[in-house]
Design an enzyme around this catalytic site. Structure first.
Site, PDB file in Angstrom:
ATOM      1  N   LYS A 192       0.838  -1.204   0.000  1.00  3.64           N
ATOM      2  CA  LYS A 192       0.000   0.000   0.000  1.00  3.64           C
ATOM      3  C   LYS A 192       0.870   1.249   0.000  1.00  3.64           C
ATOM      4  O   LYS A 192       1.552   1.538   0.970  1.00  3.64           O
ATOM      5  CB  LYS A 192      -0.917   0.052   1.224  1.00  3.64           C
ATOM      6  CG  LYS A 192      -1.946   1.176   1.052  1.00  3.64           C
ATOM      7  CD  LYS A 192      -2.602   1.601   2.337  1.00  3.64           C
ATOM      8  CE  LYS A 192      -1.902   2.714   3.060  1.00  3.64           C
ATOM      9  NZ  LYS A 192      -1.822   4.013   2.368  1.00  3.64           N
ATOM     10  N   SER A 245       5.545   6.832  10.233  1.00  2.00           N
ATOM     11  CA  SER A 245       5.775   7.571  11.479  1.00  2.00           C
ATOM     12  C   SER A 245       5.884   6.621  12.681  1.00  2.00           C
ATOM     13  O   SER A 245       5.332   5.510  12.674  1.00  2.00           O
ATOM     14  CB  SER A 245       4.619   8.545  11.712  1.00  2.00           C
ATOM     15  OG  SER A 245       3.410   7.827  11.794  1.00  2.00           O
ATOM     16  N   GLU A 266      10.351   0.663   9.990  1.00  2.00           N
ATOM     17  CA  GLU A 266      11.321   1.727   9.670  1.00  2.00           C
ATOM     18  C   GLU A 266      10.621   3.040   9.965  1.00  2.00           C
ATOM     19  O   GLU A 266       9.727   3.439   9.230  1.00  2.00           O
ATOM     20  CB  GLU A 266      11.713   1.668   8.185  1.00  2.00           C
ATOM     21  CG  GLU A 266      12.312   0.353   7.722  1.00  2.00           C
ATOM     22  CD  GLU A 266      13.747   0.168   8.172  1.00  2.00           C
ATOM     23  OE1 GLU A 266      14.326   1.136   8.699  1.00  2.00           O
ATOM     24  OE2 GLU A 266      14.268  -0.935   8.012  1.00  2.00           O
ATOM     25  N   CYS A 300      13.589  10.454   6.462  1.00  2.00           N
ATOM     26  CA  CYS A 300      13.622   9.917   7.826  1.00  2.00           C
ATOM     27  C   CYS A 300      15.014  10.012   8.429  1.00  2.00           C
ATOM     28  O   CYS A 300      15.188  10.259   9.609  1.00  2.00           O
ATOM     29  CB  CYS A 300      13.175   8.471   7.805  1.00  2.00           C
ATOM     30  SG  CYS A 300      14.080   7.503   6.586  1.00  2.00           S
ATOM     31  N   GLU A 398      10.941  15.240  15.526  1.00  2.00           N
ATOM     32  CA  GLU A 398      11.161  15.115  14.089  1.00  2.00           C
ATOM     33  C   GLU A 398      10.270  16.118  13.364  1.00  2.00           C
ATOM     34  O   GLU A 398       9.046  16.077  13.509  1.00  2.00           O
ATOM     35  CB  GLU A 398      10.821  13.696  13.614  1.00  2.00           C
ATOM     36  CG  GLU A 398      11.145  13.497  12.159  1.00  2.00           C
ATOM     37  CD  GLU A 398      10.641  12.167  11.603  1.00  2.00           C
ATOM     38  OE1 GLU A 398       9.513  11.780  11.920  1.00  2.00           O
ATOM     39  OE2 GLU A 398      11.390  11.543  10.843  1.00  2.00           O
TER      40      GLU A 398
HETATM   41  P1  NAD Z   1       2.390   7.802   8.416  1.00  2.00           P
HETATM   42  O1  NAD Z   1       2.783   6.842   9.473  1.00  2.00           O
HETATM   43  O2  NAD Z   1       1.290   8.737   8.690  1.00  2.00           O
HETATM   44  O3  NAD Z   1       1.954   7.032   7.086  1.00  2.00           O
HETATM   45  C1  NAD Z   1       2.799   6.074   6.470  1.00  2.00           C
HETATM   46  C2  NAD Z   1       1.929   5.070   5.752  1.00  2.00           C
HETATM   47  O4  NAD Z   1       1.159   4.364   6.723  1.00  2.00           O
HETATM   48  C3  NAD Z   1       0.925   5.666   4.774  1.00  2.00           C
HETATM   49  O5  NAD Z   1       0.814   4.791   3.670  1.00  2.00           O
HETATM   50  C4  NAD Z   1      -0.372   5.694   5.576  1.00  2.00           C
HETATM   51  O6  NAD Z   1      -1.541   5.650   4.774  1.00  2.00           O
HETATM   52  C5  NAD Z   1      -0.235   4.428   6.397  1.00  2.00           C
HETATM   53  N1  NAD Z   1      -0.970   4.410   7.661  1.00  2.00           N
HETATM   54  C6  NAD Z   1      -1.369   5.452   8.419  1.00  2.00           C
HETATM   55  N2  NAD Z   1      -1.994   5.005   9.530  1.00  2.00           N
HETATM   56  C7  NAD Z   1      -1.972   3.652   9.471  1.00  2.00           C
HETATM   57  C8  NAD Z   1      -2.439   2.610  10.343  1.00  2.00           C
HETATM   58  N3  NAD Z   1      -3.064   2.875  11.490  1.00  2.00           N
HETATM   59  N4  NAD Z   1      -2.211   1.328   9.983  1.00  2.00           N
HETATM   60  C9  NAD Z   1      -1.564   1.024   8.838  1.00  2.00           C
HETATM   61  N5  NAD Z   1      -1.117   1.969   7.974  1.00  2.00           N
HETATM   62  C10 NAD Z   1      -1.314   3.267   8.294  1.00  2.00           C
HETATM   63  O7  NAD Z   1       3.731   8.538   8.023  1.00  2.00           O
HETATM   64  P2  NAD Z   1       3.939   9.667   6.949  1.00  2.00           P
HETATM   65  O8  NAD Z   1       3.594  10.945   7.581  1.00  2.00           O
HETATM   66  O9  NAD Z   1       3.287   9.303   5.679  1.00  2.00           O
HETATM   67  O10 NAD Z   1       5.515   9.530   6.678  1.00  2.00           O
HETATM   68  C11 NAD Z   1       6.428  10.249   7.392  1.00  2.00           C
HETATM   69  C12 NAD Z   1       7.085   9.404   8.448  1.00  2.00           C
HETATM   70  O11 NAD Z   1       7.699   8.259   7.876  1.00  2.00           O
HETATM   71  C13 NAD Z   1       8.188  10.159   9.152  1.00  2.00           C
HETATM   72  O12 NAD Z   1       8.089   9.974  10.534  1.00  2.00           O
HETATM   73  C14 NAD Z   1       9.459   9.494   8.625  1.00  2.00           C
HETATM   74  O13 NAD Z   1      10.554   9.586   9.456  1.00  2.00           O
HETATM   75  C15 NAD Z   1       9.019   8.106   8.385  1.00  2.00           C
HETATM   76  N6  NAD Z   1       9.886   7.430   7.404  1.00  2.00           N
HETATM   77  C16 NAD Z   1      10.785   6.502   7.846  1.00  2.00           C
HETATM   78  C17 NAD Z   1      11.658   5.882   6.946  1.00  2.00           C
HETATM   79  C18 NAD Z   1      12.673   4.879   7.416  1.00  2.00           C
HETATM   80  O14 NAD Z   1      13.220   4.164   6.575  1.00  2.00           O
HETATM   81  N7  NAD Z   1      12.939   4.769   8.700  1.00  2.00           N
HETATM   82  C19 NAD Z   1      11.589   6.190   5.595  1.00  2.00           C
HETATM   83  C20 NAD Z   1      10.659   7.136   5.173  1.00  2.00           C
HETATM   84  C21 NAD Z   1       9.801   7.752   6.093  1.00  2.00           C
END
Ligand code: NAD
Length: 486
Positions: A192, A245, A266, A300, A398
């Site tokens: 997804k 996140s 991650e 990230c 962050e």
């Molecule tokens: P997010 O957690 O809001 O969303 C990430 C994904 O998860 C999206 O596809 C979203 O639709 C989905 N999602 C949201 N709630 C969910 C739930 N309850 N169950 C399952 N899926 C769900 O994060 P974001 O704001 O889209 O991305 C930014 C974050 O991602 C930042 O904190 C960043 O540091 C992190 N990130 C980490 C890495 C890494 O490799 N460590 C890489 C890229 C981004």
């Protein structure tokens, strides 16, 4: 590299002719789910829109997968598992190799689509993201018949059906990091993408069709948080791989623990850059620029805290301010653009909130230039704060935007202590002329990756992942493969 000359006016007035990317890509007004080898609308017909963050124009209406679609995708992956896991390794490798080649063939198209949907500068999508995506598939094609070396003394058995959820900052790259190792190990997948950047994942599905990947081996479901939740909590999934996140990651960890399900997370980061006085300062400044303003800081592993040895602090701040003023913020489709659009209005509001907080808490704001920004779209000028205290919000949380917090240290001990003074543990960078100092820092830094005299270098052979609130498990290299083997 531009040599900073603090006595000279910053080159903000250079006029470069526009250099727009000219490749035109097809964007379907409606984008569908990819399940069991075919494209289909969501069962209940629901859609959502994805917009170009540089213009706020709607690019496409995208299928919003509900529970019937998730059931169908997981069932398709389950059905395909038997055949795919028994496909001779050398044949699986050929599929991955063909995918990599088609990504190269269609690289310009993928880069343009990534930039239109996500807002990152075309030079990053074209020169960094898409080449790394192809590399990832090439690398894992090579692993298919060598999995025994990844788990010495054990039979390499795939985990099964993998639910994979990814964020919006590196849409294609995150898809590749998830799919390539899973497929190499003989698993099947339901992926997804994020709701603000679904288009390149759907385009990837066309490539899977082109190379004849058997139906159900990869399924792509689009939707928002609820779609993600339905997928990771589905009863017939064997492994969850999540990038996003920390807040959502914690919820997923709890649900996987209750189900005793294999999971890798991650998550977020607050990476430190440590500059010792003996470092090559001009190069370090370039590294800081790529560490925090690359992809508008929406990375990230961004180096979002800068720790500078006190006696070179003034020099670093002066050079950084000068260099920052030369960055070009604007149309991501222009090849001269250094800093593109923020991915969404929501993210822009979050970043602005942190900038206001930094000023309110007493840090000194330095902003990039005063060139006008486009009227429409989501824009944030590269920014750094000096005079930051380690306890301040901008030093601890962050921000996920182009905002850097600058602090100082006096001794190597203090550098390590300050670098580790965070809830996260994803990345760190160290700048020094002394190899022993760099190695000692790397040994003591609580970070999954430590770059020395460089930053944000990615390689499919190197494991990537975090400690503490940055998650657990690794992606990339032999270690990353073990996460996809039972
Ligand atoms: P997010 O957690 O809001 O969303 C990430 C994904 O998860 C999206 O596809 C979203 O639709 C989905 N999602 C949201 N709630 C969910 C739930 N309850 N169950 C399952 N899926 C769900 O994060 P974001 O704001 O889209 O991305 C930014 C974050 O991602 C930042 O904190 C960043 O540091 C992190 N990130 C980490 C890495 C890494 O490799 N460590 C890489 C890229 C981004």
């Amino acid at each position: 590299m531009i040599q900073p000359r603090p006595d000279a006016a910053p080159p903000t007035d250079w006029d470069l002719s526009p250099a727009p990317e000219t490749v035109k890509v097809r964007i379907d007004p409606e984008s569908r789910l990819y399940i069991d080898g075919g494209f289909a609308a969501a069962a209940d017909g629901r859609t959502f829109e994805t917009v170009n963050p540089a213009s706020e124009q709607t690019l496409s209406r995208v299928a919003d997968a509900g529970s019937a679609d998730i059931d169908r995708a997981v069932e398709a992956a389950r059905r395909a598992l038997r055949g795919w896991s028994r496909t001779p390794a050398i044949e699986r490798a050929k599929y991955l190799f063909r995918i990599a080649r088609r990504i190269q063939d269609r690289s310009r198209e993928l880069a343009v689509l990534e930039t239109l949907d996500g807002g990152k500068p075309i030079k990053e999508s074209r020169d960094v993201d898409v080449p790394l995506v192809a590399q990832h598939f090439f690398h894992h094609a090579g692993w298919c018949d060598k999995l025994r070396h990844a788990v010495p003394g054990r039979d390499p058995v795939p985990v099964g059906v993998c639910a994979q959820v990814i964020p919006w900052n590196f849409p294609l790259m995150m898809a590749a990091w998830k799919l390539a190792p899973a497929l190499a190990c003989g698993n099947t997948c339901v992926l997804k993408p994020a709701e603000t950047t679904p288009l390149t994942a759907i385009r990837l599905a066309e490539i899977f069709e082109e190379v004849g990947l058997p139906p159900g081996v990869v399924n792509i479901v689009t939707g928002g948080p609820e779609t993600g939740r339905l997928l990771v909590e589905h009863g017939d999934v064997d492994k969850v791989a999540f990038t996003g996140s920390t807040e959502v990651g914690k919820r997923i960890a709890a649900s996987c623990a209750a189900k005793r399900r294999k999971v890798t997370l991650e998550l977020g980061g607050k990476g430190p850059h440590v500059i010792f006085a003996d470092a090559a300062i001009d190069q370090a400044v370039e590294g800081i620029v790529s560490g925090i303003w690359f992809n508008q800081g929406q990375v990230c592993c961004a180096g979002s805290r800068l720790l500078v040895e006190e006696r070179v602090l003034e020099e670093v701040i002066e050079k950084l301010a000068w260099r920052m003023k030369s960055l070009r913020v604007g149309d991501p489709m222009d090849k001269n653009t250094d800093v593109g659009a923020i991915n969404s209005r929501r993210q822009l509001d979050t970043i602005r909130g942190y900038i206001t907080r930094g000023v309110d808490e007493g840090a000194t704001l330095h902003e990039c230039g005063d060139r006008p920004l486009p009227d429409r779209g989501f824009w944030c000028r590269p920014t750094f704060f000096s005079g930051v205290q380690p306890s301040q919000t901008i030093a601890r949380e962050e921000i996920f935007g182009p905002v850097l917090a600058v602090m100082s240290f006096r001794t190597p001990e203090e550098a390590v202590a300050r670098a580790n003074d965070t809830a996260y543990g994803l990345s760190a960078g160290v700048w020094t002329d002394k190899g022993a100092k760099a190695l000692e820092f790397a040994r003591r830094a609580k970070a999954g990756v430590v770059w020395c005299n460089g930053f944000n270098r990615f390689d499919p052979t190197a494991p990537f992942g975090g400690f503490r609130e940055s998650g657990f498990g690794r992606e990339g290299g032999a270690v990353g493969l073990r996460e996809y083997l039972a």
